[in-house]
Design an enzyme around this catalytic site. Structure first.
Site, PDB file in Angstrom:
ATOM      1  N   HIS A 240       0.780  -1.245   0.000  1.00 47.06           N
ATOM      2  CA  HIS A 240       0.000   0.000   0.000  1.00 47.06           C
ATOM      3  C   HIS A 240       0.812   1.296   0.000  1.00 47.06           C
ATOM      4  O   HIS A 240       0.749   2.075   0.945  1.00 47.06           O
ATOM      5  CB  HIS A 240      -0.997   0.021   1.165  1.00 47.06           C
ATOM      6  CG  HIS A 240      -0.499  -0.490   2.499  1.00 47.06           C
ATOM      7  ND1 HIS A 240       0.649  -0.046   3.084  1.00 47.06           N
ATOM      8  CD2 HIS A 240      -1.025  -1.432   3.339  1.00 47.06           C
ATOM      9  CE1 HIS A 240       0.818  -0.671   4.235  1.00 47.06           C
ATOM     10  NE2 HIS A 240      -0.171  -1.522   4.404  1.00 47.06           N
ATOM     11  N   ASP A 313      -6.075  -4.226   0.534  1.00 47.87           N
ATOM     12  CA  ASP A 313      -5.932  -4.014   1.984  1.00 47.87           C
ATOM     13  C   ASP A 313      -7.310  -4.077   2.643  1.00 47.87           C
ATOM     14  O   ASP A 313      -7.629  -3.296   3.542  1.00 47.87           O
ATOM     15  CB  ASP A 313      -5.209  -2.701   2.310  1.00 47.87           C
ATOM     16  CG  ASP A 313      -4.752  -2.650   3.772  1.00 47.87           C
ATOM     17  OD1 ASP A 313      -4.892  -3.667   4.495  1.00 47.87           O
ATOM     18  OD2 ASP A 313      -4.265  -1.585   4.196  1.00 47.87           O
ATOM     19  N   HIS A 317     -13.789  -4.076   9.941  1.00 48.90           N
ATOM     20  CA  HIS A 317     -13.907  -3.696  11.354  1.00 48.90           C
ATOM     21  C   HIS A 317     -15.381  -3.660  11.728  1.00 48.90           C
ATOM     22  O   HIS A 317     -16.226  -3.292  10.918  1.00 48.90           O
ATOM     23  CB  HIS A 317     -13.275  -2.326  11.609  1.00 48.90           C
ATOM     24  CG  HIS A 317     -11.785  -2.339  11.563  1.00 48.90           C
ATOM     25  ND1 HIS A 317     -11.017  -2.967  12.525  1.00 48.90           N
ATOM     26  CD2 HIS A 317     -10.913  -1.824  10.674  1.00 48.90           C
ATOM     27  CE1 HIS A 317      -9.731  -2.823  12.220  1.00 48.90           C
ATOM     28  NE2 HIS A 317      -9.635  -2.147  11.099  1.00 48.90           N
TER      29      HIS A 317
HETATM   30 ZN    ZN Z   1      -0.515  -2.583   6.136  1.00 50.25          ZN
END
Ligand code: ZN
Length: 437
Positions: A240, A313, A317
């Site tokens: 990332h 990624d 949550h």
């Molecule tokens: Zn990471």
């Protein structure tokens, strides 16, 4: 039940074969049985019994491969499971995902690797390639038994979520990694400069009164690891990338023959720190969304191949965690179901060619993972891991998602481009835009 599937009249984009043309494809017994560029009605008389699917106006591509997925299982099953995460992946057009090691327990030994592989096989939505931790317990103190995990099929090692910040330990990991021809993926972030950070450090963080993480915290680790890769000859992968300076350093390192690859997330290609003005915690990610100049550099880096791959990624949550005050909310957003549309936005804007988009979503990440069963070429005898998408389908991302979590900054956003069918080893996991199970 039909004996295979005949995908008629799709635009095949197969970067591994440098192919972009109208074809008809026969899938049978888990493999691509035939690819016919003429689109003739009958592939050598072989199609008897196959279900015909009209793919006019649709793109057919090798199934997507995500180098960076957090499936959360074991230990975080309230947020995601291997089954729910891989179902989300299939809906996003993925036939393989690389599952990060920061589970509970950590994937720092062969037993956890085997558990994740077994859960993935049970779920049956896509191949899962577990990532092994570089350090025991992600503690950054001592190296794991990389060889033991490598012999269980692990191709990528990473402490992702944490940076391997100790230079001596990272050097040792790189030297060790060469013995197994594996890749080390780094979450580049100097911890001493990123304590209690909330967002990218700059004018917007000063305006919002939130603690910042400077681009330099990422860039100094990228720089350091490029030097260590030069020193050791190891293969490193930069997770990332978020800053312009990082892109420039990776570009320079590649020109000097350092064995580095890099990824960018759909959200860093789409959003900037300016999107945080409403304190919406769905925009809180790690590394943070940076400036427009950084986003521009990431797009240019992706287009010219400096950045090899798009990786989600995907970081689920729970709602109660993301609903906390901004400084208490955990960073991360889900991404598997919206990644294609985010990348296609750049294609529609003329910033990225369609073949380069497919290459970055499929062909190149498959090569980084070291698998020949994904990423093309789409030819007779190849495992039928394929994605069919409508590049022009208009839709709006709304929960519920197939993911157990809904922390996405793409919610409510008008998107263009959506997966219609996903074939995993010749079997549809998504058909007509819906998950088969
Ligand atoms: Zn990471």
């Amino acid at each position: 039940m039909a004996d295979g599937f005949l995908l008629r009249g799709a635009r095949l984009i197969d970067p591994a074969a440098e192919r972009d043309e109208q074809v008809t494809v026969l899938i049978r017994d888990g493999v691509v049985a035939a690819v016919d560029p003429t689109g003739a009605a009958d592939i050598g008389g072989a199609i008897g019994g196959a279900e015909t699917i009209d793919c006019d106006g649709l793109v057919l591509a090798p199934g997507f491969v995500d180098l960076h997925t957090h499936l959360r299982e074991p230990g975080g099953e309230d947020r995601e499971t291997v089954a729910s995460g891989t179902r989300a992946a299939a809906l996003g057009g993925y036939t393989a995902v690389s599952a990060m090691a920061n589970t509970e327990p950590v994937a720092d030994n062969a037993a956890v690797i085997q558990e994740v592989l077994a859960l993935a096989a049970d779920a049956g939505f896509c191949d899962v390639y577990p990532v092994g931790a570089i350090t025991k317990g992600l503690a950054g103190e001592s190296l794991t038994e990389m060889g033991e995990m490598a012999s269980n099929g692990v191709r990528i090692f990473s402490d992702d979520g944490h940076c391997v910040s100790n230079a001596r330990l990272m050097r040792m990991a790189m030297e060790y990694s060469r013995a197994f021809d594996v890749v080390l993926a780094q979450h580049a972030q100097e911890p001493a400069l990123t304590e209690d950070w909330q967002m990218h450090e700059g004018p917007t963080s000063w305006l919002l009164g939130l603690a910042g993480a400077p681009s330099e915290a990422e860039e100094m680790i990228v720089s350091r690891d490029l030097m260590l890769a030069r020193l050791t000859g190891a293969r490193i992968h930069m997770c990332h990338l978020s800053s312009k300076g990082s892109v420039e350093m990776v570009r320079g390192a590649k020109s000097r023959g350092i064995r580095v690859t890099a990824e960018v997330t759909p959200h860093h290609l789409t959003f900037t720190d300016g999107d945080l003005v409403d304190y919406d915690t769905n925009f809180k990610v790690n590394p943070p969304l940076r400036s427009e100049a950084d986003r521009e550099a990431l797009i240019e880096g992706l287009a010219d191949g400096t950045i090899d791959a798009v990786a989600t990624d995907h970081a689920p949550h729970a709602a109660q965690d993301k609903e906390k005050e901004f400084d208490q909310a955990p960073p991360g957003m889900i991404g598997l179901e919206t990644a294609l549309a985010a990348v296609l936005a750049l294609v529609h804007e003329g910033r990225l060619t369609m073949p380069r988009a497919v290459e970055a979503l499929s062909t190149v990440p498959a090569r980084i993972l070291g698998t020949a069963e994904h990423g093309g070429p789409v030819q007779a005898g190849a495992v039928a891991n394929l994605t069919v998408f409508d590049p022009n389908a208009d839709w709006v991302a709304e929960p519920p998602f197939a993911s157990l979590s809904a922390n996405s900054a793409f919610i409510g956003r008008a998107l263009k481009g959506r997966v219609v069918h996903t074939f995993y080893r010749g079997v549809p996991t998504v058909f007509g835009g819906k998950a088969v199970r």
